[in-house]
Scaffold this motif. Structure first.
Motif, short mmCIF file in Angstrom:
data_model
loop_
_atom_site.label_atom_id
_atom_site.label_comp_id
_atom_site.label_asym_id
_atom_site.label_seq_id
_atom_site.Cartn_x
_atom_site.Cartn_y
_atom_site.Cartn_z
N THR A 111 51.47 -46.82 27.09
CA THR A 111 52.61 -47.74 27.03
C THR A 111 53.68 -47.32 26.01
OG1 THR A 111 51.05 -49.47 27.62
CG2 THR A 111 53.23 -50.18 26.92
N GLN A 121 48.11 -56.36 33.14
CA GLN A 121 48.92 -57.49 32.69
C GLN A 121 49.52 -57.21 31.31
OE1 GLN A 121 46.94 -61.04 31.31
NE2 GLN A 121 48.35 -62.35 32.42
N GLN A 122 48.72 -56.58 30.45
CA GLN A 122 49.21 -56.25 29.11
C GLN A 122 50.40 -55.30 29.19
OE1 GLN A 122 46.81 -55.55 25.30
NE2 GLN A 122 47.02 -53.49 26.12
N GLU A 165 52.42 -54.82 31.73
CA GLU A 165 53.57 -55.50 32.34
C GLU A 165 54.30 -56.35 31.29
OE1 GLU A 165 54.83 -55.13 35.26
OE2 GLU A 165 56.29 -56.77 35.22
N THR A 166 53.52 -57.00 30.42
CA THR A 166 54.11 -57.82 29.37
C THR A 166 54.90 -56.97 28.38
OG1 THR A 166 52.18 -59.25 29.58
CG2 THR A 166 53.58 -59.61 27.66
N SER A 167 54.31 -55.85 27.97
CA SER A 167 55.00 -54.94 27.04
C SER A 167 56.30 -54.44 27.65
CB SER A 167 54.11 -53.74 26.71
OG SER A 167 52.92 -54.17 26.14
N THR A 214 60.92 -57.35 36.34
CA THR A 214 61.70 -56.30 35.68
C THR A 214 63.03 -56.12 36.40
OG1 THR A 214 59.67 -55.19 35.02
CG2 THR A 214 61.68 -53.88 34.97
N GLN A 231 44.37 -61.66 24.39
CA GLN A 231 45.11 -62.66 25.15
C GLN A 231 45.45 -62.23 26.58
OE1 GLN A 231 46.19 -60.94 22.54
NE2 GLN A 231 48.40 -60.74 22.44
N PHE A 232 45.16 -60.98 26.92
CA PHE A 232 45.48 -60.51 28.27
C PHE A 232 44.24 -60.44 29.16
CE2 PHE A 232 48.77 -58.61 25.51
CZ PHE A 232 49.87 -59.23 26.06
N PHE A 279 58.07 -55.78 30.04
CA PHE A 279 59.04 -56.88 30.14
C PHE A 279 59.72 -57.12 28.79
CE2 PHE A 279 59.79 -61.58 29.94
CZ PHE A 279 60.91 -61.58 30.75
N GLY A 280 58.89 -57.09 27.72
CA GLY A 280 59.46 -57.28 26.37
C GLY A 280 60.49 -56.21 26.06
#
Lengths: 233, 98
Positions: free
Chosen positions: A202, A29-30, A32-34, B67, A23-24, A36-37
């Motif tokens: 990550t 991007q992957q 950054e999403t992790s 962030t 999906q990334f 952010f989560g």
């Protein structure tokens, strides 16, 4: 963020190496999403501890004298030593993340182990403190000592409030540290197998964020619990 | 968006040194009678320490705007909790003091 180039069919193996989910668009991007989560989770943690800080603020403003007495009954030296130890563990964790970013496997493993040792030392000191509280009758409940010299029964009942908050806050904090140690054990095992590279690290970074958050909570707990009106002593 | 920003080792050691020095300072200042200012000083030092941890150890200084916004929102929401609740408790005392 998304480059039109996409991925050549032959790069499927390379994608697996980067742990890139479909999906990334790309690893960046992957990641950054992790990240952010993880930050959203940490904000919920701020609110989790925030409730206890809120209760602390209300009761300290209502019973300042009892909070000063409760604070003076804590082990100042161990509390300060633990602050130094925990900040040290944050340094080793930050360096571990750096080692993962640079792909230095050996350094990563040893820095994680160092962080775990320092975390365990913190919990050990905390255990000694808890043991003292039990012996001195400072644990809220049936064995709480209401007859401390120079403290009236009415004030002693207010001191119980301080101690309840002390145990809830340091207890919840210690629980977070135990979880952190478990996560780091998992990291050490993965790192040992060479799972982390400059392209994919990550988990190390996110668990690092978690560990620094635990440090942040203690940075506030230390002055709020141990340093109230210390100049009276 | 440089989540892979690698800081020099020196930065981490300097932040670490600052954090430990501030810990000693806050422990020493607590033994001096400053009245109500003791708590203010202790909290100012704690805020300074936590800012250093968030900016450098947690890399927020080098993180994306999203962030940074998340961190600021977290603090902002906590301030709503603490601030609005305390306006209630502080103003309750006004009617009993009289």
């Amino acid at each position: 963020m998304s480059h039109s180039a996409g991925h050549a069919p032959g790069s499927a193996v390379a994608e697996l190496d980067n742990h890139l989910e479909m999906q990334f668009d790309d690893a960046e991007q992957q990641k950054e999403t992790s990240s952010f989560g993880m930050w959203v989770f940490l904000v919920t943690e701020v609110m989790f501890f925030g409730g206890l800080f809120m209760a602390y603020l209300v009761y300290r403003s209502q019973y300042p004298q009892a909070f000063a007495i409760g604070s003076s009954q804590l082990n100042f030296k161990l509390g300060t030593a633990n602050t130094v130890v925990l900040i040290f563990s944050s340094l080793t964790m930050a360096l571990a993340v750096r080692a993962a970013q640079l792909g230095q496997k050996k350094a990563l493993v040893w820095l994680l182990i160092a962080t775990m040792i320092l975390g365990a030392a913190f919990l050990g000191f905390k255990g000694i403190e808890y043991h003292e509280h039990i012996l001195e009758g400072h644990v809220p409940g049936a064995n709480f000592r209401y007859d401390t010299p120079g403290v009236s029964f009415a004030v002693a009942k207010e001191v119980v409030l301080f101690n309840i908050l002390y145990f809830c806050m340091t207890g919840l904090h210690a629980f977070h540290m135990i979880v952190g140690l478990g996560l780091m054990l998992w990291l050490v095992i993965k790192a040992q197998k060479g799972a982390f590279t400059p392209a994919y690290n990550t988990p190390v970074e996110l668990i690092g964020l978690y560990w620094h958050f635990v440090d942040l909570v203690w940075i506030y707990l230390y002055p709020l619990l141990y340093l109230i009106d210390r100049y009276h002593k | 968006m440089s989540s892979q920003h690698i800081l020099p080792r020196r930065t981490y050691f300097l932040v670490f040194l600052a954090l430990e020095v501030l810990t000693v300072v806050t422990a020493l200042v607590a033994s001096i009678d400053l009245g109500a200012a003791n708590t203010v000083v202790a909290l100012c030092i704690a805020v300074t320490k936590s800012t250093l941890v968030v900016l450098f150890f947690m890399h927020v200084k080098y993180s994306s705007k999203m962030t940074k916004l998340t961190v600021i929102l977290g603090v902002f929401w906590l301030m709503i909790l603490l601030g609005m609740t305390m306006t209630d408790y502080v103003s309750r005392l006004w009617s009993t003091v009289r």
